[in-house]
Every structure is written in structure tokens, then in C-alpha cells.
Design a protein around this motif. Structure first.
Motif: not given
Ligand code: ATP
Ligand code: MG
Length: 145
Positions: A96-97, A90-92, A26-28, A76-77
Motif C-alpha cells: 500500500e505504501e 496486497i495490504l499484507a 511529477i513526484p507522487g 521509481f517503483f
């Protein structure tokens, strides 16, 4: 916590398990994959992509960090955090998105997010253990369900 276990006896069976999840995604959704080197995380992901209707070849994004596939039912990511050594890194890297995706995300080496699997949307945690050269035990957990 809802939990299921499956036994796979071949790469094809691991792909088939991933494919079933891709069909129902499902989406998300964020899938957090955990397991040692060569246990079959990428095999599972190839099946997942197929279940979404993606026909492109899925290659491990170890160097790219994220691969994006647009050709399926949902965007799809595919992330691989193997090389990430801290949450700050990871943030840099701007990853995170993808934990709150406009589509669905599968994360290899999800434990490199260091404990806290991102909260919010639907999460499926998949842990793969090799019990022999060709046998894998897959444990699915759905926190909050
Ligand atoms: N039952 C099985 N399920 C999945 N893979 C299997 C199985 N039996 C043997 N294999 C083999 O194990 C290997 C799994 O490779 P894969 O790249 O999917 O692992 P990975 O967990 O993504 O590794 P990495 O941590 O390097 O990303 C393949 O060579 C595959 O042929
Ligand atoms: Mg892999």
C-alpha cells in the motif's frame, strides 16, 4: 475526467508513449496500468523508466511484486499485482505504501486493487487493448482533471 487515446503499431511505439509520460512525471504520481496478458504494460513501463532517465534494464516484477529503481530523476517503483487475489493480500504484502510514493509508481494489473484506485496524489490510468497482433489502443484517463 480528462481522456486521451493513442494507437500504437509496435512495441517501440508503446515504449515511446511511456517514455513521454516518464519525462513529464511529477513526484507522487501513480500510473495504474490495466490490460490483458501480453498487451504491452511492461513495454510501456520500460519506456516510462527511460523517460525518468533510468538506464537499468526494467524487468517485470511478477515474482518480486515490486522493483525499485534509484538511478533516475525520481525514485521509481514498479509493481505487478497479477498474483494478488484480494485487497487484504496486497495490504499484507506491504504494497500500500507504494500507492503514495516517495517518487513515482507504475502498477501493472492495477485492477487487482479491486476497484478503488488509491486516492490522494496524482493518478494516470492507462488501459491497453490489443486490436490485432501488433496494434494496441491506449486510453489515458486523469481522474479529477
Ligand atoms: N503495439 C505493441 N505494443 C506493445 N507490445 C506489442 C505491440 N505489438 C506487439 N507487442 C508484443 O506484445 C508483448 C507485450 O508484452 P508485455 O510483457 O509488455 O505485456 P504485459 O501487458 O506486461 O503482459 P503481462 O500481463 O504478462 O505482464 C510483447 O511480446 C511485444 O513484443
Ligand atoms: Mg507485464
Amino acid at each position: 475526467m480528462n481522456m486521451d487515446t493513442f494507437i500504437s503499431n509496435s512495441p517501440e511505439e508503446t515504449q515511446a508513449l511511456g517514455e513521454a509520460c516518464g519525462r513529464e512525471a511529477i513526484p507522487g504520481l501513480v500510473v495504474a496500468l490495466t490490460g490483458d496478458l501480453g498487451t504491452g504494460k511492461t513495454q510501456w513501463t520500460k519506456g516510462f523508466a527511460r523517460g525518468l532517465g533510468i538506464t537499468d534494464r526494467v524487468l517485470s516484477p511478477t515474482f518480486a511484486l515490486v522493483n525499485v529503481y534509484e538511478g533516475g530523476r525520481l525514485r521509481f517503483f514498479h509493481l505487478d499485482l497479477y498474483r494478488m487475489e484480494s485487497r487484504e493480500q496486497i495490504l499484507a504484502a506491504g504494497l500500500e505504501e507504494y500507492f503514495n510514493p516517495d517518487g513515482v509508481t507504475v502498477v501493472e494489473w492495477a485492477e487487482h486493487w479491486f476497484g478503488a484506485v488509491p486516492a490522494g496524489g496524482p493518478i494516470l490510468s492507462v488501459t491497453i487493448e490489443a486490436t490485432s497482433e501488433t496494434v494496441r489502443k491506449l486510453t489515458y484517463e486523469r481522474p479529477g482533471h
